[in-house]
Design a protein around this motif. Structure first.
Motif, PDB file in Angstrom:
ATOM      1  N   MET A   1      45.425  10.145 136.333  1.00  0.00           N
ATOM      2  CA  MET A   1      46.425   9.992 135.264  1.00  0.00           C
ATOM      3  C   MET A   1      46.290  11.138 134.260  1.00  0.00           C
ATOM      4  SD  MET A   1      46.995   6.699 132.778  1.00  0.00           S
ATOM      5  CE  MET A   1      48.259   6.718 131.524  1.00  0.00           C
ATOM      6  N   GLU A   2      47.409  11.728 133.881  1.00  0.00           N
ATOM      7  CA  GLU A   2      47.390  12.862 132.975  1.00  0.00           C
ATOM      8  C   GLU A   2      47.004  12.428 131.565  1.00  0.00           C
ATOM      9  OE1 GLU A   2      50.379  16.437 131.460  1.00  0.00           O
ATOM     10  OE2 GLU A   2      51.043  14.979 132.975  1.00  0.00           O
ATOM     11  N   LYS A   3      46.096  13.205 130.950  1.00  0.00           N
ATOM     12  CA  LYS A   3      45.667  12.895 129.589  1.00  0.00           C
ATOM     13  C   LYS A   3      46.816  13.110 128.615  1.00  0.00           C
ATOM     14  CE  LYS A   3      40.748  14.049 129.881  1.00  0.00           C
ATOM     15  NZ  LYS A   3      39.674  14.930 129.325  1.00  0.00           N
ATOM     16  N   PRO A   4      46.919  12.248 127.596  1.00  0.00           N
ATOM     17  CA  PRO A   4      47.966  12.472 126.588  1.00  0.00           C
ATOM     18  C   PRO A   4      47.665  13.742 125.797  1.00  0.00           C
ATOM     19  CG  PRO A   4      46.462  10.729 125.890  1.00  0.00           C
ATOM     20  CD  PRO A   4      46.114  11.049 127.310  1.00  0.00           C
ATOM     21  N   LYS A   5      48.703  14.427 125.404  1.00  0.00           N
ATOM     22  CA  LYS A   5      48.512  15.646 124.630  1.00  0.00           C
ATOM     23  C   LYS A   5      48.077  15.309 123.203  1.00  0.00           C
ATOM     24  CE  LYS A   5      51.581  18.784 127.126  1.00  0.00           C
ATOM     25  NZ  LYS A   5      52.620  19.829 126.984  1.00  0.00           N
ATOM     26  N   ILE A   6      47.346  16.236 122.602  1.00  0.00           N
ATOM     27  CA  ILE A   6      46.922  16.076 121.207  1.00  0.00           C
ATOM     28  C   ILE A   6      48.055  16.586 120.325  1.00  0.00           C
ATOM     29  CG2 ILE A   6      45.200  16.673 119.469  1.00  0.00           C
ATOM     30  CD1 ILE A   6      43.245  17.262 121.773  1.00  0.00           C
ATOM     31  N   ARG A   7      48.582  15.705 119.496  1.00  0.00           N
ATOM     32  CA  ARG A   7      49.736  16.039 118.655  1.00  0.00           C
ATOM     33  C   ARG A   7      49.240  16.688 117.363  1.00  0.00           C
ATOM     34  NH1 ARG A   7      52.051  11.734 116.909  1.00  0.00           N
ATOM     35  NH2 ARG A   7      54.269  12.193 117.169  1.00  0.00           N
ATOM     36  N   VAL A   8      49.657  17.934 117.148  1.00  0.00           N
ATOM     37  CA  VAL A   8      49.098  18.743 116.054  1.00  0.00           C
ATOM     38  C   VAL A   8      50.177  19.188 115.070  1.00  0.00           C
ATOM     39  CG1 VAL A   8      47.890  20.902 115.505  1.00  0.00           C
ATOM     40  CG2 VAL A   8      47.199  19.560 117.503  1.00  0.00           C
ATOM     41  N   LEU A   9      49.789  19.196 113.798  1.00  0.00           N
ATOM     42  CA  LEU A   9      50.650  19.694 112.720  1.00  0.00           C
ATOM     43  C   LEU A   9      49.859  20.769 111.980  1.00  0.00           C
ATOM     44  CD1 LEU A   9      53.409  19.090 111.343  1.00  0.00           C
ATOM     45  CD2 LEU A   9      52.205  17.466 109.875  1.00  0.00           C
ATOM     46  N   ILE A  10      50.524  21.852 111.554  1.00  0.00           N
ATOM     47  CA  ILE A  10      49.816  22.924 110.856  1.00  0.00           C
ATOM     48  C   ILE A  10      50.469  23.202 109.502  1.00  0.00           C
ATOM     49  CG2 ILE A  10      49.031  23.995 112.996  1.00  0.00           C
ATOM     50  CD1 ILE A  10      51.193  26.129 112.651  1.00  0.00           C
ATOM     51  N   ALA A  11      49.648  23.693 108.559  1.00  0.00           N
ATOM     52  CA  ALA A  11      50.168  24.051 107.235  1.00  0.00           C
ATOM     53  C   ALA A  11      49.467  25.305 106.732  1.00  0.00           C
ATOM     54  CB  ALA A  11      49.957  22.907 106.253  1.00  0.00           C
ATOM     55  N   ASP A  12      50.259  26.314 106.397  1.00  0.00           N
ATOM     56  CA  ASP A  12      49.731  27.561 105.833  1.00  0.00           C
ATOM     57  C   ASP A  12      50.891  28.289 105.165  1.00  0.00           C
ATOM     58  OD1 ASP A  12      48.818  30.467 105.711  1.00  0.00           O
ATOM     59  OD2 ASP A  12      47.026  29.498 106.511  1.00  0.00           O
ATOM     60  N   ASP A  13      50.661  28.833 103.986  1.00  0.00           N
ATOM     61  CA  ASP A  13      51.760  29.486 103.275  1.00  0.00           C
ATOM     62  C   ASP A  13      51.990  30.931 103.717  1.00  0.00           C
ATOM     63  OD1 ASP A  13      49.247  30.028 102.004  1.00  0.00           O
ATOM     64  OD2 ASP A  13      50.329  30.916 100.323  1.00  0.00           O
ATOM     65  N   HIS A  14      51.058  31.492 104.492  1.00  0.00           N
ATOM     66  CA  HIS A  14      51.233  32.862 104.980  1.00  0.00           C
ATOM     67  C   HIS A  14      51.939  32.828 106.337  1.00  0.00           C
ATOM     68  CE1 HIS A  14      47.927  33.435 102.047  1.00  0.00           C
ATOM     69  NE2 HIS A  14      48.616  34.524 101.785  1.00  0.00           N
ATOM     70  N   ILE A  15      53.175  33.283 106.357  1.00  0.00           N
ATOM     71  CA  ILE A  15      54.003  33.137 107.555  1.00  0.00           C
ATOM     72  C   ILE A  15      53.441  33.894 108.756  1.00  0.00           C
ATOM     73  CG2 ILE A  15      55.556  35.047 106.944  1.00  0.00           C
ATOM     74  CD1 ILE A  15      57.839  33.261 108.149  1.00  0.00           C
ATOM     75  N   ILE A  16      52.804  35.052 108.522  1.00  0.00           N
ATOM     76  CA  ILE A  16      52.259  35.824 109.647  1.00  0.00           C
ATOM     77  C   ILE A  16      51.117  35.057 110.308  1.00  0.00           C
ATOM     78  CG2 ILE A  16      51.034  37.940 110.302  1.00  0.00           C
ATOM     79  CD1 ILE A  16      52.610  39.397 108.121  1.00  0.00           C
TER      80      ILE A  16
END
Length: 219
Positions: A1-16
């Motif tokens: 059975m395929e493992k569920p993906k880790i759902r990730v959110l990111i935050a950073d004010d530097h767009i690059i």
């Protein structure tokens, strides 16, 4: 059975940096990138809508910094797993993030494998600190156990500027004129500086500044 993906959110004010991190995460098959934020307030709003498994948070951001955002996320989303991102390994910053509820701490120069390892670890509710930070964590614990908390004292850029001018023997009136502030504002800053330092006089400020390297005689 395929493992569920880790759902990730990111935050950073530097767009690059944020764009580079986003590209890296999208290349990891076990990661599902839910979204991105450019400040702490936007992050909190997104996280409360999307309920990510892991959040990567820059510490210094506008509107709401990473420390306050982490504290709010841990309060509003129990079990929230957060990794701090920073260019700094400053002890006070590490402690602020850990006390706010972060489970991991990465410097922004971390390589791809370390970022992947960190996400995997905190997803399993295990703390993760990059190699450069691990030694500092040990030092912080030792200092806490010895009762030394002086490393937690930090000064704003404005306070450092005023400390420097006090050491140069400028009066409150002169500092106010040079910084285009009122004398009352400068005296308020001076009082907060003395409270942080635990001193009661200008001489105490100067002595503390010299001992802690906040002012050098030839600076």
């Amino acid at each position: 059975m395929e493992k569920p993906k880790i759902r990730v959110l990111i935050a950073d004010d530097h767009i690059i940096f944020r764009t580079g991190l986003k590209s890296l995460l999208l290349s990891m098959p076990q990661i599902e990138l839910l979204g991105e934020a450019s400040d702490g307030s936007e992050l909190v709003s997104l996280a409360q809508q999307l309920f990510p498994d892991v959040i990567l948070v820059d510490i210094i951001m506008p509107v709401m910094d990473g420390i306050h955002a982490t504290r709010e996320l841990c309060r509003s989303i129990p079990g929230c797993r957060i990794i701090a991102l920073s260019v700094s390994g400053q002890e006070s910053m590490i402690m602020d993030m850990l006390e706010a509820g972060a489970l991991g701490y990465l410097l922004k120069n971390a390589d791809n494998q370390e970022i992947e390892n960190a996400i995997s670890a905190v997803y399993q509710h295990r703390p993760y600190f990059c190699k450069e930070i691990t030694g500092k964590i040990t030092e912080v614990i030792a200092k806490y156990q010895s009762g030394d908390t002086s490393f937690l004292i930090t000064f704003t850029d404005r306070e450092k500027e005023i400390i420097h001018m006090i050491c140069e023997e400028y009066t409150s009136k002169e500092i106010a004129r040079l910084l285009f502030l009122s004398k009352r504002t400068i005296e308020g800053h001076r009082t907060r500086i003395m409270n942080k330092m635990g001193v009661k006089s200008i001489a105490g400020i100067i002595t503390y500044a010299l001992e802690k390297g906040l002012y050098k005689v030839d600076s």
